[in-house]
Write a protein that holds these residues in place. Structure first.
Motif, PDB file in Angstrom:
ATOM      1  N   MET A   1       0.829  -1.170   0.000  1.00 57.70           N
ATOM      2  CA  MET A   1       0.000   0.000   0.000  1.00 57.70           C
ATOM      3  C   MET A   1       0.878   1.238   0.000  1.00 57.70           C
ATOM      4  SD  MET A   1      -2.951  -1.141   2.643  1.00 57.70           S
ATOM      5  CE  MET A   1      -3.380   0.533   2.905  1.00 57.70           C
TER       6      MET A   1
ATOM      7  N   TRP B   1      -5.231 -11.275  -2.441  1.00 55.19           N
ATOM      8  CA  TRP B   1      -4.384 -10.190  -1.945  1.00 55.19           C
ATOM      9  C   TRP B   1      -3.354 -10.743  -0.951  1.00 55.19           C
ATOM     10  CZ3 TRP B   1      -3.820  -8.876   3.178  1.00 55.19           C
ATOM     11  CH2 TRP B   1      -2.966  -7.793   3.415  1.00 55.19           C
ATOM     12  N   ALA B   2      -3.821 -11.548  -0.004  1.00 55.60           N
ATOM     13  CA  ALA B   2      -2.926 -12.096   1.025  1.00 55.60           C
ATOM     14  C   ALA B   2      -1.820 -12.935   0.390  1.00 55.60           C
ATOM     15  CB  ALA B   2      -3.727 -12.923   2.034  1.00 55.60           C
TER      16      ALA B   2
ATOM     17  N   ARG C   1      -0.612 -12.741  -2.666  1.00 55.53           N
ATOM     18  CA  ARG C   1       0.250 -11.847  -3.442  1.00 55.53           C
ATOM     19  C   ARG C   1       1.196 -11.051  -2.541  1.00 55.53           C
ATOM     20  NH1 ARG C   1      -3.866  -9.858  -5.894  1.00 55.53           N
ATOM     21  NH2 ARG C   1      -4.032  -7.964  -4.656  1.00 55.53           N
ATOM     22  N   GLU C   2       0.725 -10.650  -1.366  1.00 54.64           N
ATOM     23  CA  GLU C   2       1.486  -9.773  -0.478  1.00 54.64           C
ATOM     24  C   GLU C   2       2.253 -10.520   0.617  1.00 54.64           C
ATOM     25  OE1 GLU C   2       1.874  -6.511  -0.986  1.00 54.64           O
ATOM     26  OE2 GLU C   2       0.636  -6.680  -2.789  1.00 54.64           O
TER      27      GLU C   2
ATOM     28  N   TYR D   1       0.885 -12.603   3.046  1.00 60.15           N
ATOM     29  CA  TYR D   1       0.125 -12.709   4.289  1.00 60.15           C
ATOM     30  C   TYR D   1      -0.780 -13.933   4.231  1.00 60.15           C
ATOM     31  CZ  TYR D   1       1.442  -7.845   5.181  1.00 60.15           C
ATOM     32  OH  TYR D   1       2.141  -6.686   5.393  1.00 60.15           O
TER      33      TYR D   1
ATOM     34  N   GLN E   1      -5.734  -2.969  -1.258  1.00 56.76           N
ATOM     35  CA  GLN E   1      -4.407  -2.689  -0.735  1.00 56.76           C
ATOM     36  C   GLN E   1      -4.128  -3.370   0.594  1.00 56.76           C
ATOM     37  OE1 GLN E   1      -2.081  -0.784  -2.446  1.00 56.76           O
ATOM     38  NE2 GLN E   1      -3.587  -0.940  -4.068  1.00 56.76           N
ATOM     39  N   CYS E   2      -5.171  -3.670   1.356  1.00 58.91           N
ATOM     40  CA  CYS E   2      -4.959  -4.195   2.699  1.00 58.91           C
ATOM     41  C   CYS E   2      -6.217  -4.881   3.198  1.00 58.91           C
ATOM     42  CB  CYS E   2      -4.594  -3.041   3.624  1.00 58.91           C
ATOM     43  SG  CYS E   2      -4.432  -3.525   5.334  1.00 58.91           S
TER      44      CYS E   2
ATOM     45  N   CYS F   1      -4.950  -9.965   9.416  1.00 57.91           N
ATOM     46  CA  CYS F   1      -4.127 -10.860   8.609  1.00 57.91           C
ATOM     47  C   CYS F   1      -2.870 -11.173   9.411  1.00 57.91           C
ATOM     48  CB  CYS F   1      -3.788 -10.240   7.249  1.00 57.91           C
ATOM     49  SG  CYS F   1      -2.716  -8.791   7.345  1.00 57.91           S
TER      50      CYS F   1
ATOM     51  N   ASP G   1       1.501 -12.370   8.990  1.00 55.45           N
ATOM     52  CA  ASP G   1       2.648 -12.649   8.131  1.00 55.45           C
ATOM     53  C   ASP G   1       3.360 -13.921   8.577  1.00 55.45           C
ATOM     54  OD1 ASP G   1       4.092 -11.925  10.391  1.00 55.45           O
ATOM     55  OD2 ASP G   1       4.939 -10.110   9.505  1.00 55.45           O
TER      56      ASP G   1
ATOM     57  N   ARG H   1      -0.789   2.582   4.533  1.00 54.59           N
ATOM     58  CA  ARG H   1       0.106   1.426   4.563  1.00 54.59           C
ATOM     59  C   ARG H   1       0.260   0.960   6.007  1.00 54.59           C
ATOM     60  NH1 ARG H   1       3.345  -0.936   0.987  1.00 54.59           N
ATOM     61  NH2 ARG H   1       5.059  -2.162   1.752  1.00 54.59           N
TER      62      ARG H   1
ATOM     63  N   ASP I   1       6.666  -3.295   5.405  1.00 53.69           N
ATOM     64  CA  ASP I   1       7.616  -4.397   5.326  1.00 53.69           C
ATOM     65  C   ASP I   1       8.726  -4.140   6.327  1.00 53.69           C
ATOM     66  OD1 ASP I   1       6.186  -5.487   3.222  1.00 53.69           O
ATOM     67  OD2 ASP I   1       7.314  -4.362   1.727  1.00 53.69           O
TER      68      ASP I   1
END
Length: 180
Positions: free
Chosen positions: A1, A81-82, A84-85, A87, A126-127, A131, A133, A153, A157
């Motif tokens: 994000m 989304w999760a 891809r990112e 999560y 975006q979020c 979630c 990690d 955001r 990261d």
């Protein structure tokens, strides 16, 4: 994000999902979350806030509805989304097989959390909160904290600068976790 920028022309949309059959004991905390989200409509990010209710579903029954699938499609988008990112939506979201009394095959059931927040910029997801990690779970409250601070955001990261609402780096995510 990306971080919110007051000069930006991006449209920020925040969707708050509340589980229909939530316990009466959580109504007040949910009311507080919705109130916090609604306040974001007037804040620096000027978000479009939408509050929706949903429930856990059996996908086969949802497909029979005249309205068609909605919860399963939303959860599928959240899972994409999760993935891809980097999560996972577990344990807040769960997809499992249940026995069917009418058929001799199991049916898939999607369980949704009591509350979930999804943040979109220009209609791009975006979020999603909550979630994880794998090491840490990111909560709805943390997501709202970041949005209130002007950042879209909420989950930076490791090693990436955390930016305040004015775009200034304040520290890195790794420093925050170490307490530096």
């Amino acid at each position: 994000m990306r971080d919110a920028n007051p000069a930006s022309t991006e449209t920020v949309r925040i969707e708050v999902f509340l589980r229909n059959n939530a316990s009466a004991a959580v109504v007040e905390p949910l009311r507080s979350i919705v109130s916090r989200a609604r306040c974001l409509e007037e804040r620096a990010i000027a978000a479009d806030v939408r509050v929706k209710t949903w429930t856990s579903v059996r996908t086969a029954l949802e497909e029979l509805s005249d309205a068609g699938p909605s919860v399963s499609l939303t959860v599928d988008a959240f899972e994409s989304w999760a993935d891809r990112e980097g999560y996972t939506l577990r344990p807040a979201f769960d997809r499992h097989e249940t026995d069917s009394m009418l058929e001799h095959r199991p049916a898939t059931e999607i369980q949704v959390p009591t509350v979930c927040v999804a943040v979109y910029e220009d209609d791009d997801l975006q979020c999603v909160a909550p979630c994880s990690d794998g090491d840490r779970t990111y909560t709805v409250e943390e997501c709202l904290d970041a949005l209130e601070d002007g950042s879209t955001r909420p989950f930076p990261d490791r090693g990436e600068p955390i930016r305040d609402g004015f775009g200034d780096a304040t520290e890195t995510a790794a420093q925050t976790e170490k307490g530096e």
